[in-house]
Enzyme design. Structure first.
Site, PDB file in Angstrom:
ATOM      1  N   HIS A 167      47.106  62.056 -44.109  1.00 10.24           N
ATOM      2  CA  HIS A 167      46.345  60.455 -43.484  1.00 10.24           C
ATOM      3  C   HIS A 167      47.709  60.509 -42.308  1.00 10.24           C
ATOM      4  O   HIS A 167      49.141  61.062 -42.006  1.00 10.24           O
ATOM      5  CB  HIS A 167      47.256  59.721 -43.320  1.00 10.24           C
ATOM      6  CG  HIS A 167      46.657  59.632 -45.541  1.00 10.24           C
ATOM      7  ND1 HIS A 167      47.329  58.649 -46.566  1.00 10.24           N
ATOM      8  CD2 HIS A 167      45.246  59.367 -45.786  1.00 10.24           C
ATOM      9  CE1 HIS A 167      45.844  58.677 -47.155  1.00 10.24           C
ATOM     10  NE2 HIS A 167      45.198  59.011 -46.826  1.00 10.24           N
TER      11      HIS A 167
ATOM     12  N   GLU B 182      50.998  59.210 -41.628  1.00  8.77           N
ATOM     13  CA  GLU B 182      52.525  59.586 -42.887  1.00  8.77           C
ATOM     14  C   GLU B 182      52.617  60.742 -42.140  1.00  8.77           C
ATOM     15  O   GLU B 182      53.038  61.702 -43.055  1.00  8.77           O
ATOM     16  CB  GLU B 182      51.857  59.917 -43.950  1.00  8.77           C
ATOM     17  CG  GLU B 182      50.551  58.794 -44.796  1.00  8.77           C
ATOM     18  CD  GLU B 182      50.199  58.264 -45.703  1.00  8.77           C
ATOM     19  OE1 GLU B 182      49.702  59.712 -46.340  1.00  8.77           O
ATOM     20  OE2 GLU B 182      50.239  57.778 -46.539  1.00  8.77           O
TER      21      GLU B 182
ATOM     22  N   HIS C 136      52.467  62.263 -48.682  1.00  6.44           N
ATOM     23  CA  HIS C 136      52.399  61.704 -48.954  1.00  6.44           C
ATOM     24  C   HIS C 136      53.811  60.897 -47.833  1.00  6.44           C
ATOM     25  O   HIS C 136      54.825  60.870 -47.810  1.00  6.44           O
ATOM     26  CB  HIS C 136      51.452  60.870 -49.209  1.00  6.44           C
ATOM     27  CG  HIS C 136      50.135  61.150 -49.450  1.00  6.44           C
ATOM     28  ND1 HIS C 136      49.074  60.727 -49.289  1.00  6.44           N
ATOM     29  CD2 HIS C 136      49.863  62.086 -50.428  1.00  6.44           C
ATOM     30  CE1 HIS C 136      47.974  61.677 -49.023  1.00  6.44           C
ATOM     31  NE2 HIS C 136      48.454  62.160 -50.121  1.00  6.44           N
TER      32      HIS C 136
ATOM     33  N   GLU D 225      55.090  60.101 -53.160  1.00  5.63           N
ATOM     34  CA  GLU D 225      55.358  59.517 -51.634  1.00  5.63           C
ATOM     35  C   GLU D 225      56.357  59.534 -51.366  1.00  5.63           C
ATOM     36  O   GLU D 225      57.662  59.551 -52.193  1.00  5.63           O
ATOM     37  CB  GLU D 225      54.552  57.893 -51.839  1.00  5.63           C
ATOM     38  CG  GLU D 225      53.395  58.005 -52.458  1.00  5.63           C
ATOM     39  CD  GLU D 225      52.150  57.927 -51.489  1.00  5.63           C
ATOM     40  OE1 GLU D 225      53.007  57.818 -50.563  1.00  5.63           O
ATOM     41  OE2 GLU D 225      51.825  58.374 -51.998  1.00  5.63           O
TER      42      GLU D 225
END
Length: 1280
Positions: A954, A957, A1051, A1136
């Site tokens: 992404h 990110e 991420h 994350e």
């Protein structure tokens, strides 16, 4: 006949006696003993009544009476209701009604529920129907009945239906119409009408019968009399107006202006604010009317915006009136006319023609969308309330949690790994070229000399770094010198402008764009301008030597430092009035101390002069700056046979000297973008060093959001004060921009930039619009743009008005980041968290649901923040998070390759494929060179387990890239932990899965307009080449029996704090559902928890409690789930990292920065070293002992944290020869003893436990363990 039961054995004998008598009377036919019934009920009433004049003992008896009648197990309520249902005596009825009224009066919420459960609402409604037949009805009976029904009605979910069936609606309405002057009677009647109206059908029925008109006869202008009646009437009217039919009727009859007039009157006369509830009731009525489009229009036409705005301003100074201000704000925001965004189309400014158009999905919908669809503003009668000041994060978390529970996969067959490669072995052979390490014979390597090569650990420093300081005086006139690229080197579409802007204060200028071809011409032009504008002679202006230094200005040491001159403010030079310079990297007392806290050099030579690996060997692994806390151990004490400890690591940013501006520009020239960028952002060119200070999470001051909203509302009320001037527009780049010196200048035409339009609203306020992802019409979150031409000491407000998410961490302490060019020139090249009065809220801009791709949210949200710039005419950059461009990655990779020791580190860079935009997608291989060319060492080399890492699928990110940077730098460093990792594993890394999205400033998608992390199930080689081929690499490894030990996809997370992991577990998924499965269906390797447990121990930003190992239906096509299920990687994770900060651990209350993110990447590597012990043959534990954790998880043993309270615990202090494994454990005997003893028997005694206990403790395999003294042998000492 059973005797009456009371809650206690002793009970109240008097109550017991009276209830028994009443039951006996009730059993007689038709209650013929009327006098006795009156007597008993009057005595019960006397006991239940509470009056203020009674002494305390009497009040206690009264309360005890109520408890005894309604207590669990008591039949008192049934007896009383049965008597009420059967009796026809008026006095008995009144007595019982009074008893029931006492029961449900003070603190009667639970008692109301008991009455409902015993059928009380039906009996009372029937009694109401019977009493209405009397002519005239008994007033006292009606008052009591309506009072009781108004209290118990909300507790009965079917009360509205029961009332309608029993005809109660007409009876109550008739009483009100006939007794408008009888306030005693109509008050409880209105209370009951309010309860009736909670049912939508009843509300419509009452509206048709004139109840709305009736309410307006009762309410009116300010009046100190009968305020309770007015309050109840307003509440009833508000309940009725929730019906859209009644709301339309009110608008048609002109009641909305009447309500505004009444509100103004009460506002003016209620100077002491004693009637706030009445004013609130009026606002609630207006709020419900404006829930429909017709009501909103009527409100605006009646100048309701101005009325509520002015009255709210009067209330702001009184904190107790906040409810009025909040409701007024909500109404005004809802009624603010919905507008489309001031852009031609919500589709991206840029278009990229796809080689294949998908047949379904959001991209297909976009291509089939009519051009005029996104011009439609949805004004449907949606009653979605806008969030108010009191909204909190917990509500959103609860909604997310409920949604997550619905999303959990319940099909056991889909949860079981299938290990299906999905492609033929012959097809996968194409990926063999990316694994030359499996066939490498190292004939070209001089491995015999490897053992004699030692890494120097001396404090070797490079040359000084020249950075202009605030003393520099240049022209204040902005000048842009475009980079001239030779036609035979780079096509015209790829010309680059190194965007090094000026503006270093009133009397200073920052460096302009650099001419990369004709340096002499550039230098002369700079000197000429400087001389003319400052009136200096030629001996006082910048000479060619200084201009040469500026042309090569960077944060990098030059190896040819002999040719670079360095000036300090105290130095005397032959040239007068030279700009003063600071020398970075000489000593900790200099500016470098501010930047890194360390005197070691951070940088290396410019592009074109790469030092040899021998020269930079010390830079790759110097152990200065304890930025990463580890379990430190003296490395010198470790023998070759022992595993290395975990020494202190370099501060992130000091680990590798990877930044080189000249190299960066050369790489940008080769980078292909859809907009064909021609400029380079200064922060990307000059680099970033983490600030030396902490950046705390700052709680938003109360009332800030409300103030911002009122300022937005002023735009409609005082429209003439709005400038509404376009100052930047990607749709019309030729749009003239005034150079009046009062307007900010914006720019986003550089790699990863995202700003579509800037509109000046007020003198110091700007609305900003972000660009959609290419081939998409949404995903607005990432921003990165330049601002210049500002004043200092002036507060500017920036509003990003087309955000899409319903909530954001910006409401909970997160700040945007800013990079000041002038600060960089002063020796502080750093992105810093900045901004004040930061809010995130729904605004008045809207889009149609069709244009939004069917998304529910039709409104946009505003991120607003205020910025006071410290320097005049500075050039500043704002971003959502720390930018990390594709060109930056390529620069870092090239520097890694140039600086590594090829005799120690096996490093290989390949391009796995070309992206849709024509950019190579790099894949890296990192491991250590085998000790020799002998068969044993080559065999060990080729059979090392693989660790497969990916990142940045992404584009928005960027935090994931900083984590990856920390991982790469650590793996390429020469400290012993990194060496041990390279000796143990082969790292295959795809550091950027979505280069095109990163380059073009997208937030979520690639050029295909799709989320690449939802394409892993069936990737299209033409539309998703990076995913298709990365999955092919994994499938190839599985096909040759080299399935990776760990797969981790880095991420960023926008809604949570800390760093955490998502994994995959059949057991934990099933536990979250109601699905029953046999134990044989749930067999799985529990090793998936080990890595996050170790990270929770060693990484300060990591939070185990935020981890989840549940498989959701919506994530079945993500990398984590597909690699786990199809490739068969048990330890398949998504890691994350927060954009915001941490709420636990060492960094609690701090915003996360690049230092912490890079540290997280290094800590991830360290955790893999501990994982090595689990998977290596020589260290593998007996299966019977490894099953201990299995049993613990099966029993769902909950272990409290060290700060919690744990029953029956003891403290075990254990010591071993390996000091790293010594420590303390909290022991929980109640939960663990049985499991441990069972496994002891299975393993054949305590010897195995004795051998492996320290290991179990150190690896977090058993979070809490009970051990009896006889279970421990001599090497351990126990203290209870």
């Amino acid at each position: 006949m059973n005797k009456v039961k009371v809650s206690t054995e002793k009970g109240n004998s008097r109550i017991l006696s009276l209830l028994a008598q009443l039951e006996k009377i009730n059993s007689e036919s038709a209650l013929q003993d009327v006098d006795n019934a009156r007597y008993v009920t009057s005595k019960l009433l006397h006991l239940a009544q509470t009056q203020a004049a009674f002494p305390l003992s009497v009040l206690q008896v009264s309360e005890r009476t109520k408890k005894d009648i309604t207590a669990k197990g008591s039949t008192g309520v049934e007896v009383i209701l049965s008597t009420l249902e059967n009796t026809r005596d008026l006095q008995t009825i009144l007595n019982i009604l009074n008893i029931l009224h006492e029961l449900v009066s003070v603190g009667g919420g639970r008692r109301c529920g008991i009455l409902v459960s015993k059928g009380g609402s039906q009996i009372l409604l029937q009694l109401l129907f019977n009493a209405s037949k009397d002519s005239p009805p008994n007033e006292e009976v009606m008052v009591q009945l309506h009072s009781i029904l108004a209290k118990i009605g909300p507790k009965d979910k079917k009360f509205g239906v029961k009332a309608r069936i029993n005809g109660a609606l007409g009876i109550t309405l008739s009483l009100v119409k006939q007794n408008l002057q009888n306030f005693k009677l109509i008050l409880p009647c209105l209370q009951l009408l309010r309860v009736y109206s909670s049912n939508a059908v009843n509300a419509v029925s009452l509206g048709k019968n004139g109840v709305v008109e009736l309410m307006f006869k009762i309410i009116g202008p300010f009046n100190r009399k009968n305020t309770s009646l007015i309050k109840v009437s307003l509440d009833t009217l508000a309940a009725l107006l929730k019906s859209k039919t009644n709301a339309r009727r009110s608008v048609d009859r002109g009641y909305l202006p009447v309500l505004l007039t009444i509100y103004i009157d009460w506002h003016r006369h209620d100077a002491r604010h004693r009637h706030m509830l009445i004013r609130k009731g009026i606002l609630n009525c207006i709020k419900n009317i404006t829930g429909i489009k017709l009501g909103r229009k009527a409100f605006v036409d009646a100048e309701g915006m101005k009325v509520l705005y002015n009255t709210s301003q009067d209330c702001l100074s009184v904190r107790t009136l906040d409810p009025l201000v909040n409701i007024s704000s909500l109404i005004m925001r809802k009624c603010f006319p919905k507008n489309r965004l001031p852009i031609p189309t919500i589709k991206s400014v840029y278009h990229f023609q796809l080689p294949v158009i998908p047949t379904s999905g959001p991209v297909a919908q976009l291509y089939n969308l009519a051009p005029e669809v996104d011009d439609v503003v949805d004004e449907s009668d949606d009653a979605d309330d806008t969030e108010v000041e009191t909204d909190n994060e917990n509500e959103d978390e609860e909604k997310d949690e409920n949604k997550k529970n619905d999303d959990i996969e319940t099909d056991i067959n889909k949860l079981k790994p299938v290990h299906d490669l999905g492609r033929l072995i012959e097809e996968l052979e194409v990926y063999k070229q990316f694994f030359p390490e499996l066939t490498e014979d190292f004939q070209a390597y001089n491995l015999s000399a490897k053992s004699n090569t030692t890494v120097s650990r001396s404090d070797k420093r490079a040359g000084p770094i020249i950075v202009p300081t605030a003393g520099e005086e240049l022209s204040s006139e902005r000048s842009v010198i475009k980079a001239i690229v030779k036609e035979n080197d780079t096509p015209k579409s790829h010309r680059i402008l190194p965007n090094v802007y000026q503006g270093a204060g009133q009397d200073h200028q920052l460096p302009t764009h650099i001419d990369l071809q004709n340096n002499e011409e550039s230098k002369n032009s700079v000197n000429s301008r400087y001389s003319k504008q400052n009136g200096h002679t030629s001996t006082q202006c910048l000479n060619n030597e200084i201009a040469k230094s500026l042309d090569g200005m960077s944060l990098h040491c030059n190896n040819a430092s002999d040719n670079v001159k360095c000036w300090n403010s105290g130095c005397v030079s032959g040239i007068e009035n030279k700009p003063s310079f600071l020398t970075l990297g000489e000593a900790c007392s200099k500016t470098c101390q501010q930047l890194s806290g360390c005197g070691k050099s951070l940088f290396v030579s410019s592009f074109g002069q790469p030092p040899s690996w021998q020269q930079v060997g010390t830079q790759l692994g110097q152990l200065c700056c304890s930025g990463i806390d580890t379990d430190a151990e003296d490395e010198s004490s470790l023998s070759s046979s022992e595993e290395p400890g975990f020494p202190e690591l370099l501060e992130p940013g000091v680990l590798q000297p990877l930044h080189d501006p000249d190299l960066y520009v050369e790489i940008v020239k080769k980078t292909k973008s859809v907009p064909e960028y021609s400029e380079v952002a200064y922060p990307d060119y000059f680099g970033h060093i983490p600030p030396p200070f902490k950046e705390p999470l700052i709680e938003r001051p109360y009332g800030v959001q409300r103030t911002k909203i009122f300022q937005d509302i002023e735009r409609l009320i005082h429209a003439n004060d709005i400038i509404d001037k376009i100052v930047y527009d990607l749709d019309f780049l030729s749009y003239p921009v005034s150079e009046d010196g009062e307007t900010l200048r914006f720019n986003s035409q550089f790699e990863s930039g995202n700003l579509r339009k800037a509109i000046q609203i007020r003198k110091f306020e700007y609305d900003l619009i972000l660009n959609s992802d290419i081939n998409s019409n949404h995903h607005h979150q990432w921003f990165y743009f330049e601002v210049s031409g500002m004043r200092n000491a002036v507060s500017y407000r920036f509003n990003i008005i087309n955000c899409e998410k319903s909530n954001s961490q910006f409401n909970y302490g997160m700040h945007p980041i800013m990079y000041s060019v002038q600060e960089a020139m002063l020796g502080r090249p750093q992105w810093i968290r900045t901004g004040a009065d930061i809010c995130y809220y729904k605004n008045h801009f809207s889009r149609s649901s069709i244009a939004a791709g069917g998304l529910k949210g039709k409104s946009y949200y505003t991120l607003t923040f205020t910025m006071t710039f410290p320097h005049k005419d500075d050039v500043c950059y704002f971003a959502y998070h720390y930018p990390y461009t594709y060109s930056t990655l390529q620069m870092h990779i090239q520097k890694l390759e140039a600086l590594h020791d090829p005799q120690q580190i096996y490093f290989r860079q390949d391009s796995i494929c070309e992206t849709l935009g024509g950019n190579p997608c790099p894949v890296l291989t990192i491991t250590s060179i085998p000790e020799s060319k002998c068969w044993e060492h080559l065999y060990q080399f080729r059979n090392r387990p693989y660790i497969f890492l990916t990142s940045r699928v992404h584009p928005g990110e960027s935090n994931s890239s900083w984590v990856m940077k920390g991982t790469l730098e650590f793996l390429m460093s020469n400290n012993l932990t990194a060496q041990s990792l390279r000796d143990s594993y082969i790292f295959k890394i795809v550091p950027m899965l979505n280069p095109d999205g990163v380059i073009n400033g997208s937030h979520r998608c690639s050029l295909s307009g799709e989320d690449l992390n939802r394409q892993w199930l069936t990737p299209n080689p033409e539309l998703h080449p990076t995913i298709y081929h990365t999955k092919g690499l994994l499938q190839y490894l599985a096909s040759i029996q080299h399935t990776p030990l760990v797969f981790c996809d880095y991420h960023g997370h926008s809604r949570k704090k800390n760093v955490f992991m998502y994994g995959c577990s059949i057991k934990e998924t099933v536990w979250q559902t109601d699905v029953s499965a046999s134990s044989c269906d749930l067999q799985e390797d529990l090793g998936y928890r080990t890595l996050p447990k170790v990270l929770n121990q060693i990484a300060p930003a990591f939070c185990m409690s935020s981890c989840s190992f549940v498989v959701e239906k919506s994530k079945e096509s993500t990398a984590r789930v597909v690699v786990w299920r199809e490739v068969g990687v048990t330890r398949s994770y998504t890691m994350e990292s927060t954009y915001c900060g941490c709420d636990q651990g060492k960094y609690k209350g701090q915003q996360i920065g690049t230092r912490e993110l890079e540290e997280m990447g290094a800590k991830f590597c360290i955790s893999l070293l501990r994982l090595k012990r689990l998977t290596s043959v020589e260290c593998r534990l007996p299966p019977s002992l490894l099953d201990v954790e299995n049993d613990l998880i099966d029993t769902r043993c909950n272990v409290t944290s060290s700060s919690g309270y744990l029953m029956n615990t003891s403290m075990l202090e254990y010591r071993t020869k390996d000091s790293e494994l010594s420590g303390r454990l909290l022991l929980c005997e109640d939960q663990m003893e049985k499991v441990i003893w069972t496994r002891m028997k299975a393993s054949g005694g305590s010897s195995e436990l004795h051998k492996t206990l320290p290991y179990l403790m150190s690896e977090c395999l058993i979070p809490a363990l009970f051990l009896k003294k006889e279970m421990i042998q001599s090497p351990l000492r126990i203290f209870f």
